[in-house]
Scaffold this motif. Sequence first.
Motif, PDB file in Angstrom:
ATOM      1  N   LEU A 506       0.825  -1.211   0.000  1.00 45.30           N
ATOM      2  CA  LEU A 506       0.000   0.000   0.000  1.00 45.30           C
ATOM      3  C   LEU A 506       0.860   1.262   0.000  1.00 45.30           C
ATOM      4  O   LEU A 506       0.577   2.214  -0.745  1.00 45.30           O
ATOM      5  CB  LEU A 506      -0.930  -0.005   1.213  1.00 45.30           C
ATOM      6  N   LEU A 507       1.915   1.287   0.795  1.00 49.35           N
ATOM      7  CA  LEU A 507       2.769   2.478   0.868  1.00 49.35           C
ATOM      8  C   LEU A 507       3.495   2.721  -0.453  1.00 49.35           C
ATOM      9  O   LEU A 507       3.612   3.869  -0.903  1.00 49.35           O
ATOM     10  CB  LEU A 507       3.767   2.346   2.020  1.00 49.35           C
ATOM     11  N   VAL A 508       3.980   1.648  -1.079  1.00 50.61           N
ATOM     12  CA  VAL A 508       4.620   1.809  -2.397  1.00 50.61           C
ATOM     13  C   VAL A 508       3.592   2.305  -3.407  1.00 50.61           C
ATOM     14  O   VAL A 508       3.885   3.179  -4.238  1.00 50.61           O
ATOM     15  CB  VAL A 508       5.244   0.466  -2.855  1.00 50.61           C
ATOM     16  N   HIS A 509       2.398   1.759  -3.346  1.00 45.49           N
ATOM     17  CA  HIS A 509       1.310   2.180  -4.237  1.00 45.49           C
ATOM     18  C   HIS A 509       1.012   3.674  -4.075  1.00 45.49           C
ATOM     19  O   HIS A 509       0.828   4.398  -5.062  1.00 45.49           O
ATOM     20  CB  HIS A 509       0.066   1.348  -3.921  1.00 45.49           C
ATOM     21  N   VAL A 510       0.979   4.142  -2.841  1.00 40.10           N
ATOM     22  CA  VAL A 510       0.729   5.560  -2.564  1.00 40.10           C
ATOM     23  C   VAL A 510       1.844   6.421  -3.156  1.00 40.10           C
ATOM     24  O   VAL A 510       1.590   7.472  -3.766  1.00 40.10           O
ATOM     25  CB  VAL A 510       0.606   5.792  -1.038  1.00 40.10           C
ATOM     26  N   LEU A 511       3.085   5.990  -2.987  1.00 42.79           N
ATOM     27  CA  LEU A 511       4.214   6.762  -3.517  1.00 42.79           C
ATOM     28  C   LEU A 511       4.207   6.796  -5.039  1.00 42.79           C
ATOM     29  O   LEU A 511       4.533   7.821  -5.654  1.00 42.79           O
ATOM     30  CB  LEU A 511       5.527   6.166  -3.016  1.00 42.79           C
ATOM     31  N   VAL A 512       3.842   5.688  -5.668  1.00 42.23           N
ATOM     32  CA  VAL A 512       3.777   5.652  -7.136  1.00 42.23           C
ATOM     33  C   VAL A 512       2.660   6.566  -7.646  1.00 42.23           C
ATOM     34  O   VAL A 512       2.856   7.344  -8.590  1.00 42.23           O
ATOM     35  CB  VAL A 512       3.573   4.210  -7.633  1.00 42.23           C
ATOM     36  N   SER A 513       1.488   6.485  -7.022  1.00 40.96           N
ATOM     37  CA  SER A 513       0.371   7.349  -7.432  1.00 40.96           C
ATOM     38  C   SER A 513       0.710   8.819  -7.212  1.00 40.96           C
ATOM     39  O   SER A 513       0.394   9.680  -8.048  1.00 40.96           O
ATOM     40  CB  SER A 513      -0.894   6.985  -6.645  1.00 40.96           C
ATOM     41  N   GLY A 514       1.371   9.114  -6.087  1.00 42.14           N
ATOM     42  CA  GLY A 514       1.813  10.490  -5.848  1.00 42.14           C
ATOM     43  C   GLY A 514       2.837  10.944  -6.877  1.00 42.14           C
ATOM     44  O   GLY A 514       2.828  12.096  -7.318  1.00 42.14           O
ATOM     45  N   GLY A 515       3.721  10.028  -7.286  1.00 45.09           N
ATOM     46  CA  GLY A 515       4.698  10.359  -8.333  1.00 45.09           C
ATOM     47  C   GLY A 515       4.029  10.682  -9.652  1.00 45.09           C
ATOM     48  O   GLY A 515       4.462  11.592 -10.375  1.00 45.09           O
ATOM     49  N   LEU A 516       2.965   9.942  -9.984  1.00 43.96           N
ATOM     50  CA  LEU A 516       2.208  10.256 -11.204  1.00 43.96           C
ATOM     51  C   LEU A 516       1.603  11.649 -11.099  1.00 43.96           C
ATOM     52  O   LEU A 516       1.604  12.424 -12.067  1.00 43.96           O
ATOM     53  CB  LEU A 516       1.117   9.213 -11.426  1.00 43.96           C
ATOM     54  N   GLY A 517       1.095  11.989  -9.915  1.00 43.44           N
ATOM     55  CA  GLY A 517       0.546  13.329  -9.712  1.00 43.44           C
ATOM     56  C   GLY A 517       1.609  14.404  -9.875  1.00 43.44           C
ATOM     57  O   GLY A 517       1.367  15.441 -10.511  1.00 43.44           O
ATOM     58  N   LEU A 518       2.808  14.177  -9.327  1.00 45.84           N
ATOM     59  CA  LEU A 518       3.902  15.138  -9.482  1.00 45.84           C
ATOM     60  C   LEU A 518       4.261  15.322 -10.951  1.00 45.84           C
ATOM     61  O   LEU A 518       4.480  16.448 -11.427  1.00 45.84           O
ATOM     62  CB  LEU A 518       5.131  14.658  -8.709  1.00 45.84           C
ATOM     63  N   ALA A 519       4.331  14.205 -11.689  1.00 45.52           N
ATOM     64  CA  ALA A 519       4.702  14.275 -13.101  1.00 45.52           C
ATOM     65  C   ALA A 519       3.657  15.034 -13.920  1.00 45.52           C
ATOM     66  O   ALA A 519       4.008  15.903 -14.740  1.00 45.52           O
ATOM     67  CB  ALA A 519       4.889  12.867 -13.655  1.00 45.52           C
ATOM     68  N   LEU A 520       2.390  14.729 -13.692  1.00 45.56           N
ATOM     69  CA  LEU A 520       1.336  15.418 -14.440  1.00 45.56           C
ATOM     70  C   LEU A 520       1.305  16.904 -14.111  1.00 45.56           C
ATOM     71  O   LEU A 520       1.153  17.754 -14.998  1.00 45.56           O
ATOM     72  CB  LEU A 520      -0.025  14.781 -14.135  1.00 45.56           C
ATOM     73  N   GLY A 521       1.443  17.225 -12.815  1.00 45.52           N
ATOM     74  CA  GLY A 521       1.450  18.637 -12.424  1.00 45.52           C
ATOM     75  C   GLY A 521       2.610  19.387 -13.033  1.00 45.52           C
ATOM     76  O   GLY A 521       2.454  20.527 -13.500  1.00 45.52           O
ATOM     77  N   ALA A 522       3.799  18.777 -13.055  1.00 48.49           N
ATOM     78  CA  ALA A 522       4.982  19.440 -13.609  1.00 48.49           C
ATOM     79  C   ALA A 522       4.892  19.585 -15.126  1.00 48.49           C
ATOM     80  O   ALA A 522       5.363  20.570 -15.689  1.00 48.49           O
ATOM     81  CB  ALA A 522       6.240  18.652 -13.233  1.00 48.49           C
ATOM     82  N   LEU A 523       4.275  18.605 -15.786  1.00 48.87           N
ATOM     83  CA  LEU A 523       4.155  18.665 -17.248  1.00 48.87           C
ATOM     84  C   LEU A 523       3.137  19.702 -17.694  1.00 48.87           C
ATOM     85  O   LEU A 523       3.376  20.451 -18.642  1.00 48.87           O
ATOM     86  CB  LEU A 523       3.753  17.287 -17.787  1.00 48.87           C
ATOM     87  N   VAL A 524       1.997  19.754 -17.013  1.00 48.09           N
ATOM     88  CA  VAL A 524       0.895  20.618 -17.447  1.00 48.09           C
ATOM     89  C   VAL A 524       0.986  22.001 -16.812  1.00 48.09           C
ATOM     90  O   VAL A 524       0.730  23.021 -17.457  1.00 48.09           O
ATOM     91  CB  VAL A 524      -0.455  19.954 -17.117  1.00 48.09           C
ATOM     92  N   MET A 525       1.351  22.075 -15.528  1.00 43.61           N
ATOM     93  CA  MET A 525       1.482  23.330 -14.789  1.00 43.61           C
ATOM     94  C   MET A 525       0.194  24.156 -14.766  1.00 43.61           C
ATOM     95  O   MET A 525       0.236  25.382 -14.689  1.00 43.61           O
ATOM     96  CB  MET A 525       2.636  24.170 -15.330  1.00 43.61           C
ATOM     97  N   ASP A 526      -0.919  23.479 -14.887  1.00 48.81           N
ATOM     98  CA  ASP A 526      -2.217  24.152 -14.763  1.00 48.81           C
ATOM     99  C   ASP A 526      -3.109  23.227 -13.944  1.00 48.81           C
ATOM    100  O   ASP A 526      -3.311  22.060 -14.305  1.00 48.81           O
ATOM    101  CB  ASP A 526      -2.841  24.420 -16.133  1.00 48.81           C
ATOM    102  N   GLN A 527      -3.648  23.736 -12.836  1.00 49.98           N
ATOM    103  CA  GLN A 527      -4.348  22.872 -11.899  1.00 49.98           C
ATOM    104  C   GLN A 527      -5.578  22.204 -12.507  1.00 49.98           C
ATOM    105  O   GLN A 527      -5.784  20.997 -12.344  1.00 49.98           O
ATOM    106  CB  GLN A 527      -4.743  23.683 -10.661  1.00 49.98           C
ATOM    107  N   LYS A 528      -6.389  22.959 -13.232  1.00 48.74           N
ATOM    108  CA  LYS A 528      -7.603  22.393 -13.808  1.00 48.74           C
ATOM    109  C   LYS A 528      -7.281  21.351 -14.873  1.00 48.74           C
ATOM    110  O   LYS A 528      -7.858  20.253 -14.888  1.00 48.74           O
ATOM    111  CB  LYS A 528      -8.471  23.505 -14.402  1.00 48.74           C
ATOM    112  N   SER A 529      -6.349  21.687 -15.756  1.00 46.58           N
ATOM    113  CA  SER A 529      -5.997  20.749 -16.826  1.00 46.58           C
ATOM    114  C   SER A 529      -5.345  19.500 -16.265  1.00 46.58           C
ATOM    115  O   SER A 529      -5.632  18.373 -16.714  1.00 46.58           O
ATOM    116  CB  SER A 529      -5.053  21.428 -17.825  1.00 46.58           C
ATOM    117  N   ALA A 530      -4.458  19.676 -15.284  1.00 49.11           N
ATOM    118  CA  ALA A 530      -3.780  18.531 -14.677  1.00 49.11           C
ATOM    119  C   ALA A 530      -4.774  17.625 -13.957  1.00 49.11           C
ATOM    120  O   ALA A 530      -4.676  16.389 -14.017  1.00 49.11           O
ATOM    121  CB  ALA A 530      -2.700  19.010 -13.710  1.00 49.11           C
ATOM    122  N   THR A 531      -5.760  18.224 -13.281  1.00 55.23           N
ATOM    123  CA  THR A 531      -6.770  17.437 -12.574  1.00 55.23           C
ATOM    124  C   THR A 531      -7.604  16.620 -13.547  1.00 55.23           C
ATOM    125  O   THR A 531      -7.873  15.431 -13.328  1.00 55.23           O
ATOM    126  CB  THR A 531      -7.688  18.354 -11.753  1.00 55.23           C
TER     127      THR A 531
END
Length: 640
Positions: A506-531
């Motif tokens: 579960l903890l590894v899963h949380v870190l991987v999902s959080g990493g996907l969120g970091l990557a999407l946020g950094a790529l898009v840099m727009d909260q609505k579009s990234a969401t």
Amino acid sequence: MDNHQEVSMDVEAQIEKNDDSRTLPFSNFKKANLPITLKFENVVYTVKVKEPKSWLCQTKGKTKERTILKGLTGIVKPGEILAMLGPSGSGKTSFLTALGGRVSEGKGKLTGNISYNNKPFSKGVKRATGFVTQDDALYPHLTVTETLVFTALLRLPNSIKQREKIKQAEAVVSELGLDRCKDTIIGGPFLRGVSGGERKRVSIGQEILINPSLLFLDEPTSGLDSTTAQRIVSILWELAHGGRTVITTIHQPSSRLFYMFDKILLLSEGNPVYFGLGSNAMDYFASVGYSPSVERINPSDFLLDIANGVGSDESQRPEALKAALVAVYKTNLLNNVINEVKGQDDHYNHSIENSGDSSKHFGDWPTTWWQQFCVLSKRGLKQRRHDSFSGLKIGQVIFVSFLCGLLWFKTNLNHLQDQIGLLFFISSFWAFFPLFQQIFTFPQERKMLEKERSSGMYRLSSYFMSRIVGDLPMELILPTIFLIITYWMAGLNPNPVNFFLTLLVLLVHVLVSGGLGLALGALVMDQKSATTLGSVIMLAFLLAGGYYVRHVPVFISWIQYLSIGYYTYKLLILGQYTENQWYPCGENGKLKCYVGDFEGIKHIGFHSGLSSAFALAVMLVGYRIVAYIALMRIGKTKSG
């Protein structure tokens, strides 16, 4: 050594010579370490603008060039304040950004010559430059003192002891009259903190901590009342008269502020209309036939009127007036400005030949990587603890954990379908929760990151690692609490080994999902579009996770190999059961069947556990590498 000799000294050599002088309290170094004369000659800035697509004509949007700055020339010497006036969209902020060496790569083409003591922009000049942005990018949960102390610890060099850096930050607090609010948080739109004027003084304080020789400010009085604006400009006046070169944009100053500026640059649609002493501006326009229609008028109001093409002659069209003013400037003023700029060339050239290059003695950063990591980690924990451990988030997790525990209360192998449903829900819930928690990280901090990276405050790697490591406790505590409550209430495998395996997955899963969120946020840099993008991607992963659809068509089956939930779901099953384990089956549970033959588990299988763990490990690292590469474009400028 006279003033001319001081100005002509090599920038980087003098910064090295004066690094130790920064240990003095702010009130004791009224004089700049290195006076710098800023010259700009025929500066032109062109950007590419994409025209919108026409729905009616079915035409594609074309890209065309737009010239923002059109041949600006001038000089600002130590001890002078240059105020840039002009209507909105006249190019003030673009020009200020260019002078401060902050033109972003790929955003436009800058031509002409901008020099600092007759030398191009360099890391030495960057270290001697302060830049105050208009939007006051500050962390809302830090106090005034904490904000300035963290800035001092990051920006002041290692030749100054940590204790002296803190003293210097406290001295700046006193010098700017912030003692009354020094322990008050900065605040934000929905968080009460200091006033607008105090925020602006904190922003200025962050820059004067390094005792800059050059100070750039973008609309420092915007949104402030006249008394507060007067106080801000008075601070700038004192800084300038300590031998600093101050350049500021300002929209519509009062008359008493106007006469505090030494020089005025008036822009109209990127064209220079006036450059010279502020006290001579009204006389100049009167001499070329443009006088205010009333005797008593705020000079800045009159200048903005004519820059907008509004004159005393109402019959004259605005575009014609603007063109006339540009032509008059080129005829009457431009040659004088060029002569002033060229007048000191010989003196500068002689001094540069004898100054040598001391850049090799400087590191690229004021502090070490480890120091930056430690300071940024501490600052990040102070700032983000309010969001990560907010009562709302904790309450949400505890509520869901108890709800799951009650819905699946004391399930056992008699209800195997219910148990695997709970495992899939756990993987789904802890895919979306960290994703949306991390997806806002970089879009929310973009302005702060741009500001601090442009100032050369720290390495991107130290910032990124401080975020990754600093967020670990915040990311892992809540899922641990969730599992402790839900696992034992739901009656999952009571063996401690199985519990800890499930927790690890579960903890590894949380870190991987959080990493996907970091990557999407950094790529898009727009909260609505990234969401939106994150929701679509995670929904696709969810559908391909192996629970809803067991016989996925071959042509789309590749999605499950990209799905975080697919690998997590498989590992959660492997952590609970063995292939040859019995469970009650048949009518009334009178028969015994193998768990490995259960329809909901059979297609998942009890093989390839190591490959699933390896896939999650690759994603754990890979998503963060993508996020780091995407962040590399933030704060990157043409001038280094």
